[in-house]
Design an enzyme around this catalytic site. Structure first.
Site, PDB file in Angstrom:
ATOM      1  N   ARG A 187       0.558 -29.807  24.507  1.00  0.00           N
ATOM      2  CA  ARG A 187       1.248 -30.482  25.566  1.00  0.00           C
ATOM      3  C   ARG A 187       2.597 -30.085  25.517  1.00  0.00           C
ATOM      4  NH1 ARG A 187      -2.672 -32.182  22.938  1.00  0.00           N
ATOM      5  NH2 ARG A 187      -2.482 -30.785  20.665  1.00  0.00           N
ATOM      6  N   THR A 188       3.877 -30.566  24.686  1.00  0.00           N
ATOM      7  CA  THR A 188       4.873 -30.508  25.095  1.00  0.00           C
ATOM      8  C   THR A 188       5.419 -29.141  25.817  1.00  0.00           C
ATOM      9  OG1 THR A 188       5.334 -31.891  23.212  1.00  0.00           O
ATOM     10  CG2 THR A 188       7.240 -31.401  24.462  1.00  0.00           C
ATOM     11  N   LYS A 241      13.861 -11.650  12.540  1.00  0.00           N
ATOM     12  CA  LYS A 241      14.899 -10.809  12.392  1.00  0.00           C
ATOM     13  C   LYS A 241      15.579 -10.825  11.545  1.00  0.00           C
ATOM     14  CE  LYS A 241      13.660  -7.188  15.661  1.00  0.00           C
ATOM     15  NZ  LYS A 241      14.335  -6.333  17.157  1.00  0.00           N
ATOM     16  N   ARG A 254      12.435 -26.903  20.461  1.00  0.00           N
ATOM     17  CA  ARG A 254      11.694 -28.247  19.906  1.00  0.00           C
ATOM     18  C   ARG A 254      11.871 -27.183  18.447  1.00  0.00           C
ATOM     19  NH1 ARG A 254       5.589 -29.515  19.148  1.00  0.00           N
ATOM     20  NH2 ARG A 254       6.135 -32.037  20.272  1.00  0.00           N
ATOM     21  N   HIS A 304      11.272 -37.584  18.992  1.00  0.00           N
ATOM     22  CA  HIS A 304      10.295 -36.613  20.131  1.00  0.00           C
ATOM     23  C   HIS A 304      10.338 -37.864  21.133  1.00  0.00           C
ATOM     24  CE1 HIS A 304       7.900 -34.753  22.375  1.00  0.00           C
ATOM     25  NE2 HIS A 304       6.572 -34.406  21.042  1.00  0.00           N
TER      26      HIS A 304
HETATM   27  N1   CP Z   1       2.212 -34.677  21.507  1.00  0.00           N
HETATM   28  C1   CP Z   1       2.814 -33.841  20.741  1.00  0.00           C
HETATM   29  O1   CP Z   1       3.654 -33.565  20.679  1.00  0.00           O
HETATM   30  O2   CP Z   1       2.068 -32.432  21.058  1.00  0.00           O
HETATM   31  P1   CP Z   1       1.874 -31.119  20.975  1.00  0.00           P
HETATM   32  O3   CP Z   1       2.513 -30.744  19.250  1.00  0.00           O
HETATM   33  O4   CP Z   1       0.963 -29.892  21.416  1.00  0.00           O
HETATM   34  O5   CP Z   1       3.565 -30.923  21.686  1.00  0.00           O
END
Ligand code: CP
Length: 324
Positions: A55-56, A83, A105, A133
């Protein structure tokens, strides 16, 4: 707004409301057949993903493209990270390619904070370890406000694996700033140390909290982050903390059910509840695009309205610096 978005706690009430209101404007564009705006033409957004995401990652890419930014998608798998290249050298490489914003992320809590000391562009935290998040919390708040019409005074229960949840931490911070009342519900083993210092209530009793809640946000049980037995069995967890049809019946008629995804259907939430009309799970995904458009727009220098409407032709969307 600060230059980076690393923690939901970085946002004042005015900042958070500006993002939500800008997202509301941008949502109107997303409903049109031509969804693109030229607002970030000539800007480069790098999506730097060291941890899996559906999603993100996709919504940040869609958000940047809808604002006409150039987008570079970097996944640690298949890159020189395998590497042994460090986060700093990876960041400096992307910096040399002219990144105006880096969306990161990472499995390590604090990685976006470190990154922000190395790059000139804006850093957006797309999930760091068990820490935060913030854009998930923003899209959750946006989704609640759209469904229920307000945030002030809303009673929100966040249920499940709080210990490993960056979503829970960011939501507690943001919802507190926006005037909602949050209760965390979890077994004692899945609550973080010093949770009593967080700006929220804590309960171990889901059945007692449900009738008083306007929003029930179920959290994924993050089995991949568990290095010990936090509960006796999946069945026992589900019996005490899962949202099934019987528990759903304890909610008042206007209450909504949320989940940030991905879900363990049958564990923290039953398929029947996840797919019910009072579940906002797919709306949360759609809202993620507009909220992330608003964040990128505001961080990358939007000081004028994101969109306007030409008096001569209401179908024409005008933006600072151009028309679409
Ligand atoms: N909600 C969320 O962060 O989903 P993803 O891990 O799929 O990005």
């Amino acid at each position: 707004m600060k230059r980076h978005l690393i923690s939901a706690g970085d946002l004042s009430r005015d900042d958070a409301l500006l993002i939500l209101d800008t997202a509301e404007e941008l949502a109107r564009v997303s409903e049109r057949s031509i969804k693109k705006l030229p607002t970030l033409r000539g800007r480069t957004v790098v999506n730097l993903f060291f941890e899996d995401s559906t999603r993100t990652r996709i919504s940040f890419e869609a958000a940047a493209k809808r604002l006409s930014a150039d987008v570079i998608n970097f996944s640690a798998k298949g890159s020189s990270v395998s590497k042994g290249e460090s986060l700093k050298d990876t960041a400096l490489t992307l910096e040399a390619m002219g990144a105006d914003a880096v969306v990161i992320r990472h499995a390590a809590s604090g990685a976006p904070h470190r990154l922000a000391t190395w790059v000139r562009g804006s850093v957006v935290n797309a999930g760091d370890g068990t820490h935060e998040h913030p854009t998930q919390a923003l899209l959750d708040a946006f989704s609640m406000r759209r469904r229920l019409g307000r945030l002030e005074g809303l009673k929100v229960a966040i249920v499940g694996d709080v210990l490993h949840s960056r979503v829970a931490r960011s939501n507690v911070l943001l919802l507190g700033t926006l005037g909602a009342e949050v209760t965390l519900v979890a077994p004692p083993t899945l609550l973080p140390v010093a949770v009593e210092t967080w700006p929220c209530q804590v309960s171990y009793d889901l059945d007692a909290v449900l009738p008083k809640s306007d929003v029930v946000m179920m959290l994924r049980v993050q089995l991949e982050r568990m290095n010990a037995a936090y509960f006796p069995s999946a069945r026992e967890y589900s019996r005490r903390y899962g949202l099934d049809r019987a528990r759903f019946g304890r909610l008042h008629d206007d209450a909504i059910v949320m989940h940030p995804g991905p879900m363990n259907r049958g564990m923290e939430i039953s398929a029947e509840v996840a797919d019910s009309p009072r579940s906002t799970i797919t709306e949360q995904v759609a809202n993620g695009v507009t909220v992330r458009m608003a964040v990128l727009y505001l961080l990358l220098g939007g000081s004028e309205p994101a969109i306007g409407t030409s008096a001569a032709d209401p179908a024409v969307q005008t933006v600072p610096g151009g028309e679409l």
